[in-house]
Design a protein around this motif. Structure first.
Motif, PDB file in Angstrom:
ATOM      1  N   ALA A 103       0.833  -1.207   0.000  1.00  0.00           N
ATOM      2  CA  ALA A 103       0.000   0.000   0.000  1.00  0.00           C
ATOM      3  C   ALA A 103       0.866   1.254   0.000  1.00  0.00           C
ATOM      4  O   ALA A 103       0.575   2.225  -0.708  1.00  0.00           O
ATOM      5  CB  ALA A 103      -0.927  -0.007   1.213  1.00  0.00           C
ATOM      6  N   LEU A 104       1.953   1.236   0.783  1.00  0.00           N
ATOM      7  CA  LEU A 104       2.854   2.391   0.807  1.00  0.00           C
ATOM      8  C   LEU A 104       3.507   2.595  -0.553  1.00  0.00           C
ATOM      9  O   LEU A 104       3.651   3.732  -1.023  1.00  0.00           O
ATOM     10  CB  LEU A 104       3.922   2.199   1.888  1.00  0.00           C
ATOM     11  N   ARG A 105       3.900   1.496  -1.201  1.00  0.00           N
ATOM     12  CA  ARG A 105       4.517   1.614  -2.527  1.00  0.00           C
ATOM     13  C   ARG A 105       3.506   2.117  -3.557  1.00  0.00           C
ATOM     14  O   ARG A 105       3.873   2.763  -4.536  1.00  0.00           O
ATOM     15  CB  ARG A 105       5.103   0.267  -2.955  1.00  0.00           C
ATOM     16  N   THR A 106       2.228   1.832  -3.331  1.00  0.00           N
ATOM     17  CA  THR A 106       1.189   2.346  -4.228  1.00  0.00           C
ATOM     18  C   THR A 106       1.123   3.865  -4.155  1.00  0.00           C
ATOM     19  O   THR A 106       1.127   4.551  -5.184  1.00  0.00           O
ATOM     20  CB  THR A 106      -0.175   1.743  -3.854  1.00  0.00           C
ATOM     21  N   PHE A 107       1.080   4.403  -2.938  1.00  0.00           N
ATOM     22  CA  PHE A 107       1.048   5.853  -2.781  1.00  0.00           C
ATOM     23  C   PHE A 107       2.360   6.486  -3.228  1.00  0.00           C
ATOM     24  O   PHE A 107       2.369   7.613  -3.741  1.00  0.00           O
ATOM     25  CB  PHE A 107       0.743   6.224  -1.334  1.00  0.00           C
ATOM     26  N   ALA A 108       3.479   5.781  -3.051  1.00  0.00           N
ATOM     27  CA  ALA A 108       4.761   6.298  -3.540  1.00  0.00           C
ATOM     28  C   ALA A 108       4.756   6.380  -5.061  1.00  0.00           C
ATOM     29  O   ALA A 108       5.306   7.317  -5.650  1.00  0.00           O
ATOM     30  CB  ALA A 108       5.902   5.398  -3.059  1.00  0.00           C
ATOM     31  N   ALA A 109       4.104   5.407  -5.716  1.00  0.00           N
ATOM     32  CA  ALA A 109       3.999   5.441  -7.176  1.00  0.00           C
ATOM     33  C   ALA A 109       3.136   6.609  -7.627  1.00  0.00           C
ATOM     34  O   ALA A 109       3.433   7.279  -8.623  1.00  0.00           O
ATOM     35  CB  ALA A 109       3.418   4.122  -7.693  1.00  0.00           C
ATOM     36  N   TYR A 110       2.047   6.880  -6.894  1.00  0.00           N
ATOM     37  CA  TYR A 110       1.200   8.025  -7.230  1.00  0.00           C
ATOM     38  C   TYR A 110       1.978   9.339  -7.105  1.00  0.00           C
ATOM     39  O   TYR A 110       1.830  10.237  -7.939  1.00  0.00           O
ATOM     40  CB  TYR A 110      -0.004   8.104  -6.293  1.00  0.00           C
ATOM     41  N   SER A 111       2.764   9.458  -6.046  1.00  0.00           N
ATOM     42  CA  SER A 111       3.436  10.717  -5.754  1.00  0.00           C
ATOM     43  C   SER A 111       4.744  10.883  -6.498  1.00  0.00           C
ATOM     44  O   SER A 111       5.296  11.983  -6.541  1.00  0.00           O
ATOM     45  CB  SER A 111       3.692  10.841  -4.252  1.00  0.00           C
ATOM     46  N   GLY A 112       5.261   9.797  -7.080  1.00  0.00           N
ATOM     47  CA  GLY A 112       6.505   9.884  -7.831  1.00  0.00           C
ATOM     48  C   GLY A 112       7.742   9.894  -6.976  1.00  0.00           C
ATOM     49  O   GLY A 112       8.842  10.144  -7.457  1.00  0.00           O
TER      50      GLY A 112
ATOM     51  N   PRO B 249      -4.281 -13.809  -5.187  1.00  0.00           N
ATOM     52  CA  PRO B 249      -3.540 -12.537  -5.297  1.00  0.00           C
ATOM     53  C   PRO B 249      -3.816 -11.836  -6.629  1.00  0.00           C
ATOM     54  O   PRO B 249      -3.542 -12.387  -7.685  1.00  0.00           O
ATOM     55  CB  PRO B 249      -2.070 -12.973  -5.196  1.00  0.00           C
ATOM     56  N   ILE B 250      -4.373 -10.637  -6.562  1.00  0.00           N
ATOM     57  CA  ILE B 250      -4.657  -9.858  -7.769  1.00  0.00           C
ATOM     58  C   ILE B 250      -4.166  -8.423  -7.636  1.00  0.00           C
ATOM     59  O   ILE B 250      -4.401  -7.607  -8.527  1.00  0.00           O
ATOM     60  CB  ILE B 250      -6.178  -9.841  -8.085  1.00  0.00           C
ATOM     61  N   TYR B 251      -3.477  -8.111  -6.536  1.00  0.00           N
ATOM     62  CA  TYR B 251      -3.106  -6.717  -6.265  1.00  0.00           C
ATOM     63  C   TYR B 251      -1.908  -6.306  -7.115  1.00  0.00           C
ATOM     64  O   TYR B 251      -0.802  -6.808  -6.942  1.00  0.00           O
ATOM     65  CB  TYR B 251      -2.774  -6.530  -4.785  1.00  0.00           C
ATOM     66  N   ILE B 252      -2.141  -5.390  -8.052  1.00  0.00           N
ATOM     67  CA  ILE B 252      -1.099  -4.811  -8.893  1.00  0.00           C
ATOM     68  C   ILE B 252      -1.273  -3.298  -8.820  1.00  0.00           C
ATOM     69  O   ILE B 252      -2.383  -2.790  -8.944  1.00  0.00           O
ATOM     70  CB  ILE B 252      -1.217  -5.276 -10.357  1.00  0.00           C
ATOM     71  N   ILE B 253      -0.181  -2.568  -8.636  1.00  0.00           N
ATOM     72  CA  ILE B 253      -0.273  -1.121  -8.435  1.00  0.00           C
ATOM     73  C   ILE B 253      -0.963  -0.446  -9.610  1.00  0.00           C
ATOM     74  O   ILE B 253      -1.812   0.424  -9.430  1.00  0.00           O
ATOM     75  CB  ILE B 253       1.127  -0.534  -8.200  1.00  0.00           C
ATOM     76  N   ARG B 254      -0.618  -0.842 -10.830  1.00  0.00           N
ATOM     77  CA  ARG B 254      -1.211  -0.165 -11.988  1.00  0.00           C
ATOM     78  C   ARG B 254      -2.716  -0.390 -12.083  1.00  0.00           C
ATOM     79  O   ARG B 254      -3.409   0.383 -12.740  1.00  0.00           O
ATOM     80  CB  ARG B 254      -0.527  -0.627 -13.275  1.00  0.00           C
ATOM     81  N   SER B 255      -3.226  -1.435 -11.421  1.00  0.00           N
ATOM     82  CA  SER B 255      -4.669  -1.681 -11.455  1.00  0.00           C
ATOM     83  C   SER B 255      -5.427  -0.811 -10.465  1.00  0.00           C
ATOM     84  O   SER B 255      -6.662  -0.807 -10.476  1.00  0.00           O
ATOM     85  CB  SER B 255      -4.950  -3.162 -11.151  1.00  0.00           C
ATOM     86  N   THR B 256      -4.725  -0.085  -9.601  1.00  0.00           N
ATOM     87  CA  THR B 256      -5.377   0.802  -8.640  1.00  0.00           C
ATOM     88  C   THR B 256      -5.400   2.245  -9.120  1.00  0.00           C
ATOM     89  O   THR B 256      -5.683   3.162  -8.342  1.00  0.00           O
ATOM     90  CB  THR B 256      -4.653   0.752  -7.287  1.00  0.00           C
ATOM     91  N   ILE B 257      -5.091   2.463 -10.397  1.00  0.00           N
ATOM     92  CA  ILE B 257      -4.906   3.827 -10.902  1.00  0.00           C
ATOM     93  C   ILE B 257      -6.172   4.670 -10.775  1.00  0.00           C
ATOM     94  O   ILE B 257      -6.104   5.904 -10.756  1.00  0.00           O
ATOM     95  CB  ILE B 257      -4.431   3.783 -12.363  1.00  0.00           C
ATOM     96  N   ALA B 258      -7.335   4.032 -10.622  1.00  0.00           N
ATOM     97  CA  ALA B 258      -8.578   4.794 -10.442  1.00  0.00           C
ATOM     98  C   ALA B 258      -8.523   5.651  -9.189  1.00  0.00           C
ATOM     99  O   ALA B 258      -9.225   6.670  -9.099  1.00  0.00           O
ATOM    100  CB  ALA B 258      -9.765   3.847 -10.385  1.00  0.00           C
ATOM    101  N   ALA B 259      -7.700   5.263  -8.220  1.00  0.00           N
ATOM    102  CA  ALA B 259      -7.599   6.028  -6.965  1.00  0.00           C
ATOM    103  C   ALA B 259      -6.682   7.230  -7.084  1.00  0.00           C
ATOM    104  O   ALA B 259      -6.698   8.114  -6.219  1.00  0.00           O
ATOM    105  CB  ALA B 259      -7.090   5.115  -5.848  1.00  0.00           C
ATOM    106  N   GLN B 260      -5.894   7.291  -8.141  1.00  0.00           N
ATOM    107  CA  GLN B 260      -4.839   8.299  -8.220  1.00  0.00           C
ATOM    108  C   GLN B 260      -5.399   9.718  -8.312  1.00  0.00           C
ATOM    109  O   GLN B 260      -4.914  10.633  -7.630  1.00  0.00           O
ATOM    110  CB  GLN B 260      -3.941   8.009  -9.424  1.00  0.00           C
TER     111      GLN B 260
END
Length: 296
Positions: A57-66, A132-143
């Motif tokens: 989850a932290l890496r997801t937000f890090a990906a959003y923020s760059g 397991p289906i959690y991939i960061i790019r699949s959560t892009i709707a939250a960005q």
């Protein structure tokens, strides 16, 4: 920028929003069967996605923020954006935020929080308890909702000495990848170089052994076909088939260094059965090659 410099935030009707979501759901029904079929296939055949952890989850937000180093600032601004919509503020809150909450603003913030958390929490929980289906790019709707909350946090700060530097900082962080990397991912695996190396050193009778997961198979097969690699390519994901692979021939194991933990059992099984040969010097980014021969 709109939140920071805009004077009005248009009202949103919850009923109209729900109606739009219902229409979108109805339009997506024809693809529901394909999605269910895909999930069932993954459950039966397995998938290369690892079970997510809290760090995911932290890496997801890090990906959003760059950025990873400045992630705490982004999270803080998102929290401030959420708190700015509270219907009643404490004395501390009235000192931090530049104006009281507007009528029904709390619902707007709740909607943004749902848009941020739902695309992340749903696949996270599914991955924990089923497949397991959690991939960061699949959560892009939250960005986009994440950006709106961060912008709202900046806009709500009372003091320009904090809000303007925060705005400049987050925009600079978002633009950094374009300045430093352009459109080239410099840490990407160098499949083209590996295939070139195998074409020069592997014979047509040799076998190429890939640990079976999507990050490796698809790009390797693409370059192998494009460049005319004639050696047989084998994809394995268990130890039982290893003793029958080479049949007194050479085998070239290809793996990704950043996913070594997923395929370590395959490489170890090869080392237990076959003789490892000395490999000519090769430098390929994020890819390891090991060559074996069956001398039994």
């Amino acid at each position: 920028l709109l939140y920071r410099f805009g004077n009005r935030i248009p009202g949103v009707s919850l009923r109209k929003w729900m109606m739009v979501q219902g229409i979108i759901f109805l339009l997506s029904l024809p693809w529901l069967g394909l999605l269910i079929n895909r999930i069932l296939n993954i459950a039966q055949e397995g998938f290369w996605v690892a079970v997510p952890t809290a760090d995911s989850a932290l890496r997801t937000f890090a990906a959003y923020s760059g950025t990873s180093g400045g992630l705490a600032l982004w999270i803080l601004l998102m929290v401030l954006g959420a708190l700015s919509g509270l219907p009643g503020k404490t004395g501390f809150g009235r000192k931090v935020f530049n104006e009281p909450s507007k009528k029904d603003e709390g619902w707007h913030v709740i909607l943004l929080l749902l848009l941020v958390l739902t695309p992340i929490l749903m696949p996270y929980l599914i991955s924990k308890f089923t497949t397991p289906i959690y991939i960061i790019r699949s959560t892009i709707a939250a960005q986009f909702a994440f950006y709106l909350l961060v912008a709202k946090g900046i806009a709500g700060l009372r003091w320009p000495v904090f809000s303007l530097p925060a705005l400049i900082l987050v925009v600079a962080v978002l633009l950094r990848p374009l300045v430093t990397e352009g459109y080239v991912h410099r840490n990407a695996a160098d499949f083209r170089r590996v295939v070139d190396y195998l074409m020069q050193n592997a014979s047509d009778e040799d076998k190429i052994i890939l640990c079976s997961h999507g990050h490796l198979n698809w790009p390797f097969n693409y370059y192998a076909k494009k460049q005319g690699l004639r050696s047989e390519i084998l994809k394995i994901n268990d130890n039982e088939t290893v003793p029958e692979l080479l049949n007194r021939r050479r085998g070239w194991y290809v793996g990704l260094t950043n996913r070594k933990d997923q395929c370590q059992h395959v490489l170890q099984a090869l080392l237990n059965v076959y003789t490892q040969l000395e490999l000519k010097d090769i430098s390929a980014r994020n890819i390891e090659i090991t060559v074996f021969i069956d001398e039994r």
